[in-house]
Motif scaffolding. Sequence first.
Motif, short mmCIF file in Angstrom:
data_model
loop_
_atom_site.label_atom_id
_atom_site.label_comp_id
_atom_site.label_asym_id
_atom_site.label_seq_id
_atom_site.Cartn_x
_atom_site.Cartn_y
_atom_site.Cartn_z
N ASN A 128 -5.41 -55.86 -80.73
CA ASN A 128 -4.73 -54.48 -81.14
C ASN A 128 -5.22 -54.08 -82.59
O ASN A 128 -5.40 -52.67 -82.75
N ASP B 83 -3.56 -58.73 -84.91
CA ASP B 83 -2.72 -58.62 -83.66
C ASP B 83 -3.44 -58.92 -82.38
O ASP B 83 -4.33 -57.69 -82.39
N THR C 115 -6.37 -59.46 -76.14
CA THR C 115 -6.75 -58.00 -76.37
C THR C 115 -6.06 -57.91 -77.91
O THR C 115 -5.18 -57.99 -78.29
N ASP D 49 -2.85 -59.72 -78.29
CA ASP D 49 -1.94 -60.05 -77.24
C ASP D 49 -2.90 -61.01 -76.33
O ASP D 49 -3.99 -60.94 -76.19
N GLY E 48 6.32 -63.90 -72.74
CA GLY E 48 6.10 -62.50 -71.75
C GLY E 48 6.49 -62.65 -70.57
O GLY E 48 7.73 -63.12 -70.46
N ASN F 164 2.95 -60.63 -76.41
CA ASN F 164 2.74 -59.67 -77.23
C ASN F 164 3.43 -60.08 -78.67
O ASN F 164 4.44 -59.96 -78.89
N ASP G 245 -2.15 -57.15 -66.81
CA ASP G 245 -1.43 -57.22 -67.76
C ASP G 245 -1.58 -57.75 -69.10
O ASP G 245 -1.25 -58.99 -69.43
N ASP H 23 -0.61 -58.04 -72.21
CA ASP H 23 0.26 -58.82 -73.00
C ASP H 23 1.12 -59.37 -71.83
O ASP H 23 2.36 -59.88 -72.49
#
Length: 150
Positions: free
Chosen positions: A130, A72, A128, A74, A110, A86, A80, A82
């Motif tokens: 997750n 996962d 990023t 983003d 997004g 996302n 910001d 995501d």
Amino acid sequence: MATLTGARAAANFPVSSYAGGGVLQCAYGSYTLAANPTAADIIQFCKVPAGAVVVGGNFRGEDIDTGTEALDIDIGWTADPDGFGNFGVLTGDVTTDSKPEVSILYPLNGTLKSGPVTFTAETTIIGTVNVAANAGGTGVLWVTVFYVVP
């Protein structure tokens, strides 16, 4: 947590200069994951210049999570993370008519679903992590950002 920086996001990589009002420009960058990323890792893909008005783009790559997918990532920027997507669990599975081969392919969305996004300062586009990949986790990921500078 680690920060992984692609060549086109490096501190010394020049950001595209002004090409004229309304001319569609493209920032892009890739990162080769040599090992499975861990949660909270930041992947720096590319930069957009101050004044860039982002109108679209995509996130793509190899199907780097094998077995039961868990990866996962983003896409966004530091303020910001995501902001451009996302995406949830990244499945590399074939989607008939829209993605007829095994790969990752997502349009940036997004905040873009409400219209273009303007950056007042030079900005690094990031991914990023997750959740790490269930198995595998190595391969190349790309981000392409389409923008204009009015």
